[in-house]
Design a protein around this motif. Structure first.
Motif, PDB file in Angstrom:
ATOM      1  N   LYS A 287       2.895   2.125  -6.309  1.00 17.33           N
ATOM      2  CA  LYS A 287       3.326   0.751  -6.050  1.00 17.33           C
ATOM      3  C   LYS A 287       3.191   0.361  -4.585  1.00 17.33           C
ATOM      4  CE  LYS A 287       6.782   0.359  -9.758  1.00 17.33           C
ATOM      5  NZ  LYS A 287       8.228   0.235 -10.027  1.00 17.33           N
ATOM      6  N   ASN A 288       3.268   1.347  -3.696  1.00 14.35           N
ATOM      7  CA  ASN A 288       3.144   1.060  -2.259  1.00 14.35           C
ATOM      8  C   ASN A 288       1.754   0.584  -1.882  1.00 14.35           C
ATOM      9  OD1 ASN A 288       5.795   1.809  -1.848  1.00 14.35           O
ATOM     10  ND2 ASN A 288       5.289   3.937  -1.354  1.00 14.35           N
ATOM     11  N   GLY A 289       0.771   0.858  -2.761  1.00 12.68           N
ATOM     12  CA  GLY A 289      -0.588   0.392  -2.510  1.00 12.68           C
ATOM     13  C   GLY A 289      -1.339   1.171  -1.449  1.00 12.68           C
ATOM     14  N   ASP A 290      -0.798   2.328  -1.037  1.00 10.76           N
ATOM     15  CA  ASP A 290      -1.467   3.165  -0.034  1.00 10.76           C
ATOM     16  C   ASP A 290      -2.650   3.864  -0.707  1.00 10.76           C
ATOM     17  OD1 ASP A 290      -2.288   4.926   1.879  1.00 10.76           O
ATOM     18  OD2 ASP A 290      -0.373   5.964   2.111  1.00 10.76           O
ATOM     19  N   LEU A 291      -3.863   3.520  -0.282  1.00 10.02           N
ATOM     20  CA  LEU A 291      -5.055   4.029  -0.963  1.00 10.02           C
ATOM     21  C   LEU A 291      -5.279   5.525  -0.742  1.00 10.02           C
ATOM     22  CD1 LEU A 291      -7.587   1.103  -0.418  1.00 10.02           C
ATOM     23  CD2 LEU A 291      -6.041   1.504  -2.332  1.00 10.02           C
TER      24      LEU A 291
ATOM     25  N   LEU B 226      -4.360   7.328  -3.834  1.00 11.99           N
ATOM     26  CA  LEU B 226      -4.973   6.819  -5.058  1.00 11.99           C
ATOM     27  C   LEU B 226      -5.489   7.935  -5.956  1.00 11.99           C
ATOM     28  CD1 LEU B 226      -7.095   3.662  -5.373  1.00 11.99           C
ATOM     29  CD2 LEU B 226      -7.894   5.722  -6.461  1.00 11.99           C
TER      30      LEU B 226
ATOM     31  N   SER C   1       2.608  -1.878 -12.573  1.00 11.22           N
ATOM     32  CA  SER C   1       2.805  -2.352 -11.199  1.00 11.22           C
ATOM     33  C   SER C   1       2.064  -1.464 -10.204  1.00 11.22           C
ATOM     34  CB  SER C   1       4.297  -2.388 -10.849  1.00 11.22           C
ATOM     35  OG  SER C   1       4.976  -3.301 -11.679  1.00 11.22           O
TER      36      SER C   1
ATOM     37  N   ALA D  97      -1.207  -2.572  -7.847  1.00  9.39           N
ATOM     38  CA  ALA D  97      -1.179  -2.391  -6.386  1.00  9.39           C
ATOM     39  C   ALA D  97      -2.395  -1.609  -5.900  1.00  9.39           C
ATOM     40  CB  ALA D  97       0.104  -1.674  -5.975  1.00  9.39           C
ATOM     41  N   LEU D  98      -2.867  -0.659  -6.713  1.00  5.95           N
ATOM     42  CA  LEU D  98      -3.986   0.197  -6.300  1.00  5.95           C
ATOM     43  C   LEU D  98      -5.350  -0.432  -6.600  1.00  5.95           C
ATOM     44  CD1 LEU D  98      -2.524   3.618  -7.495  1.00  5.95           C
ATOM     45  CD2 LEU D  98      -2.806   2.880  -5.117  1.00  5.95           C
ATOM     46  N   CYS D  99      -5.354  -1.592  -7.277  1.00  4.30           N
ATOM     47  CA  CYS D  99      -6.613  -2.266  -7.635  1.00  4.30           C
ATOM     48  C   CYS D  99      -7.403  -2.728  -6.419  1.00  4.30           C
ATOM     49  CB  CYS D  99      -6.331  -3.485  -8.515  1.00  4.30           C
ATOM     50  SG  CYS D  99      -6.163  -3.061 -10.242  1.00  4.30           S
ATOM     51  N   ARG D 100      -6.768  -2.799  -5.254  1.00  2.00           N
ATOM     52  CA  ARG D 100      -7.491  -3.289  -4.076  1.00  2.00           C
ATOM     53  C   ARG D 100      -8.470  -2.245  -3.532  1.00  2.00           C
ATOM     54  NH1 ARG D 100      -5.361  -2.028   0.987  1.00  2.00           N
ATOM     55  NH2 ARG D 100      -3.554  -0.657   0.964  1.00  2.00           N
ATOM     56  N   SER D 101      -8.521  -1.083  -4.163  1.00  2.00           N
ATOM     57  CA  SER D 101      -9.487  -0.059  -3.756  1.00  2.00           C
ATOM     58  C   SER D 101     -10.907  -0.598  -3.874  1.00  2.00           C
ATOM     59  CB  SER D 101      -9.335   1.184  -4.629  1.00  2.00           C
ATOM     60  OG  SER D 101     -10.414   2.065  -4.431  1.00  2.00           O
TER      61      SER D 101
END
Length: 868
Positions: free
Chosen positions: A502-506, A509, A569, A573-577
């Motif tokens: 959820k933090n989105g830290d790639l 991933l 969720s 969040a990780l979709c921005r990879s």
């Protein structure tokens, strides 16, 4: 002469209309004046002059209005007495004006670039104003190639990179990165976001501009005065645009701009080693540079280019290895690790050089924390394939076990991941185990302990690092069925893993998403024919065995637990990879969860539908796009499309789902796509038009000929919701078309739902098309089909049948006569009789209306008398 004058007038009229169509009203007006001289009393000419005059006035008003607004905004922007709030509003207004062609033109003419640059250089200008001005540049860059050149000339990529290098705010960095990407898109045609491929003609025409932008980025990636976030942004730009499917710029990067050296220099940087000359990097930098190196290597499409890559790569690595200080060897190892995590073949080439592997093992036994961490990471990356894993298990497992005894968590967790990776060499084959089951479970518990203990601490860099590596360990171990069940029952570890996503830290991933893929069993599974298994047993060859916990009921249970704990969720969040492989893995998890009907609502609630549309359209593998489309189809089948895909999103989702109507796609994907399209087609005209665009109806129609009953039924049901579209009706009316005949034949199918759909389509079609009514009689057994429908015990089918007969009678004298002279007339008479009380009133009313039409056509006499 008169003939010549008429010809001149015709030419002038043609020119006048062309100029008006191109909105060149002044030239059109001038041409109309010549026409008036030829024929002064021509009313059409006078009306044209009047119309053009009004358009010219309106255009001038707009131009003057836009010019005044731009002039006012630029004036206010430099007014020092203006309040901060007003200046922010002015800057945002300028963004809106820059979206219009007239606004862009006025901005350039009023020397807006000079004012913008002065404001950007002024350190006292507020953050919000700077952000708006960057967005103005983005809008200008998107206007045209000429405007893009003006942005390059008046602003320049070097200024933009300098500006980025001082920023830490994500919004400003993202906006500036967008400006540079917009320029590259404008000059090349390539757009990852809009799924546009390179325009080869434009790419060649603007090669100089593209090279200038890319070289300016590459030149700065190893700059020491740059923030770590800025470096990541530049690496993303190189990663996306260097790809052979994009600008294919890898060859130039290696050959002309010394880019490989700079990338490897970034790859060799470590956060733990700080000097004045050190680069600032983030936790994501090494992941970014590994992926960028992979993209560059993929551009090396022949042996000669790969040899050149290897030569320059080893020149850098050997330069570090020759250094007297241990620090240079640590950096060399870090660079090799990045290569192993990126272009694997290049990394293995490094490992194959004499003394490299031995050096790593010496570093692992050094007792120094940084050396041991870097060596452990290299050993983990080197154990990449089953054969490599076995050799590494022999050489490195002992060292990793000793490193695992370390009291320092950073070393301990890396050694743990290495052991986990070696322990997963057998993959999902439960009969192949590097370690005992007991040892595997101990490793899993150790990973969970490190994952959860670090989550209880503050958000320190060290704590985050330990969590990341613990997640990586679980990614390898969770191929084992026992580990899957143990992990899904450990709620604390599972929730920590989801929170990490959820933090989105790639940088997390790989570990997080791979674990989710393993828990949902959404990895590739090889289907082996029973005959081949028996043959393998007979020849005493190894046969992979599936773990009992990999059965469907256990997989569904794990999917439910993940969905209930808000895994969507984390996936969103990780979709921005930017990694296509990572995005495909995310799609695998989404699709596994969407397979279970009751979980689809949870996916939608947490933003999964919106994310899936982007995954289906942008920067994904072909397989990943199909999985995203299948997930969308599953959502569209069981949810109200108006609620799930509001507004334009309902149109966007059609394209990806249509891609599943391909012979190469499995039957399940074909079926689900057809079901989804049938549901979507009910929403609005825009969606139906999107489905029908580019031959969509033909794609759907081909599945009505399938042998599989469910696929055939879904296709016919989809057609029912499209049948009233004008272009579809015309397809059925074509003289050579046998579509009506085939629909008639479908009413004799064994599958009740297919018959109901076909009869519904016929009822709708015959209500609007007299030509289609005539084609009903082309079917050899048309009478038999209609009798079967109108006499059916199923009231829905009977209603559809009576409606078709009603429409045929209403279509004209000839089809009506065919009905009246057949048994269908007697059936209609029987239906309307008062003593027949087991037929619903709505059916009786339709039958009575049909008979009344026949009476009006004088085919029968006195309907009321016949009823009695």
């Amino acid at each position: 002469m008169a003939s010549s004058g008429a010809k001149d007038a015709e030419t002038l009229w043609k020119r006048c209309r062309e100029m008006e169509a191109k909105e060149n009203y002044a030239e059109a007006f001038k041409t109309a004046l010549y026409l008036q001289r030829i024929d002064p009393k021509n009313e059409e000419v006078i009306e044209t002059l009047r119309r053009l005059n009004m358009k010219i006035q309106k255009f001038n008003e707009q131009q003057n209005s836009t010019e005044n607004r731009v002039r006012t905004m630029l004036k206010y922007l430099t007014d020092n007495e203006l309040s901060t709030e007003k200046r922010i509003q002015v800057a945002n207004n300028l963004v809106a004006l820059a979206r219009e062609d007239a606004g862009r033109k006025c901005f350039v003419e009023l020397k807006g670039f000079d004012i913008l640059m002065a404001m950007m250089r002024n350190v006292n200008v507020k953050y919000e104003v700077r952000l708006a001005l960057i967005r103005v540049l983005s809008e200008l860059s998107d206007g045209s190639e000429d405007l893009g050149r003006l942005v390059l000339k008046n602003v320049g990529v070097n200024f933009l990179v300098d500006f980025m290098s001082r920023q830490t705010d994500d919004q400003i960095l993202g906006a500036t990165q967008t400006v540079i990407q917009t320029l590259l898109t404008r000059f090349s045609g390539f757009s990852l976001k809009e799924c546009k491929k390179v325009d080869s003609k434009r790419l060649k025409q603007y090669e100089v501009e593209i090279d200038a932008i890319m070289s300016a980025i590459v030149e700065r990636i190893n700059a020491r005065t740059m923030t770590g976030k800025c470096r990541d942004s530049l690496l993303e730009l190189i990663m996306v645009n260097t790809d052979y499917t994009a600008l294919d710029w890898g060859k130039k990067l290696v050959d002309q701009f010394d880019g490989l050296y700079k990338l490897l220099e970034v790859a060799s940087e470590l956060q733990e080693i700080h000097y004045e000359s050190s680069m600032e990097i983030t936790g994501n930098t090494r992941t970014h540079v590994a992926l960028t190196l992979e993209k560059v290597y993929m551009c090396m499409d022949c042996d000669k280019l790969r040899d050149q890559f290897h030569e320059k790569m080893m020149e850098f690595i050997n330069g570090l290895l020759r250094g007297a200080e241990i620090e240079t060897k640590v950096r060399a190892t870090a660079a090799i690790t990045a290569l192993l995590n990126g272009p694997l073949d290049a990394g293995n080439f490094c490992l194959g050089q004499q003394g490299v592997l031995e050096m790593m093992l010496v570093m692992a036994n050094s007792g120094e924390i940084i050396q041991q961490c870097v060596a452990a990471e290299a050993i983990i990356a080197a154990a990449s394939k089953k054969d490599k894993g076995k050799s590494m298990a022999q050489m490195g497992s002992g060292i990793l076990k000793s490193l695992y005894e370390s009291k320092h968590p950073k070393i301990k967790v890396r050694a743990l991941v290495g052991l986990c990776k070696l322990g997963s060499v057998g993959g999902t084959d439960s009969s192949v185990k590097t370690f005992s089951e007991e040892s595997t479970m101990k490793l899993m518990k150790a990973c969970c302990t490190l994952l959860c203990s670090s989550s209880d601490k503050d958000k320190s860099t060290e704590g985050e690092d330990v969590k990341k590596w613990a997640a990586d360990g679980l990614a390898y171990l969770s191929l084992d069925g026992d580990v899957k069940e143990a992990l899904i029952e450990d709620k604390k570890a599972l929730n920590t893993l989801i929170d990490l996503g959820k933090n989105g830290d790639l940088s997390v991933l790989f570990g997080v998403v791979t674990t989710f893929v393993n828990l949902t069993n959404s990895y590739d599974k090889q289907d082996i024919l029973p005959e081949l298994i028996e043959l393998a047993k007979f020849s005493k060859q190894h046969v992979p065995e599936e773990h009992e916990f990999d059965a469907t009921e256990f997989i569904y249970s794990r999917c439910r637990v993940l969905a209930e704990n808000h895994v969507t969720s984390a996936l969103v969040a990780l979709c921005r990879s930017k990694s296509k492989t990572s995005r495909e893995m995310i799609c695998r998890v989404f699709n596994a969860i969407c397979e279970i009907q009751e979980l689809r609502g949870k996916v939608v609630q947490e933003g999964g539908a919106k994310a899936l549309i982007r995954l289906a359209l942008e920067n994904n593998t072909d397989y990943g796009k199909k999985l995203a489309a299948q997930s969308l189809a599953r959502i569209a089948i069981t949810n109200n499309p108006d609620l799930v895909f509001p507004g334009q999103r309902s149109v966007e989702v059609v394209g990806p789902i249509m891609e599943l109507l391909h012979p190469d796609c499995p039957g399940l994907q074909n079926f689900e796509a057809l079901m989804a399209l049938a549901n979507l087609a009910q929403t609005n005209v825009s969606v139906r038009n999107r489905i029908l665009r580019d031959g969509g109806y033909t794609k759907i129609e081909q599945y009505t000929y399938e042998d599989h009953d469910m696929i055939k039924r879904a296709a016919v049901q989809c057609i029912v919701n499209l049948i009233l579209a004008e272009q579809v009706v015309k397809l059925y009316e074509e003289p050579s078309s046998e579509r009506v005949k085939y629909l008639m034949m479908l009413t004799a199918e064994d599958d009740l739902e297919t018959v109901s759909a076909a009869a519904g389509a016929l009822a709708m079609l015959t209500s609007v098309s007299a030509k289609s009514c005539a084609k009903v009689f082309d079917a050899k057994s048309w009478l038999e089909y209609l009798i079967q429908l109108t006499s059916s015990k199923n009231t829905d089918l009977q209603h559809r049948g009576v409606v078709i007969v009603h429409n045929l009678i209403a279509a004209g004298n000839e089809p009506a006569q065919n009905i009246v002279e057949s048994q269908l007339f007697e059936l209609l008479m029987a239906i309307v009789r008062p003593e027949v009380d087991d037929i619903p009133k709505n059916i009786k009313d339709v039958a009575a209306a049909a008979l009344e039409i026949a009476e009006e056509q004088k085919l029968i006499k006195n309907v009321e008398k016949l009823k009695t």
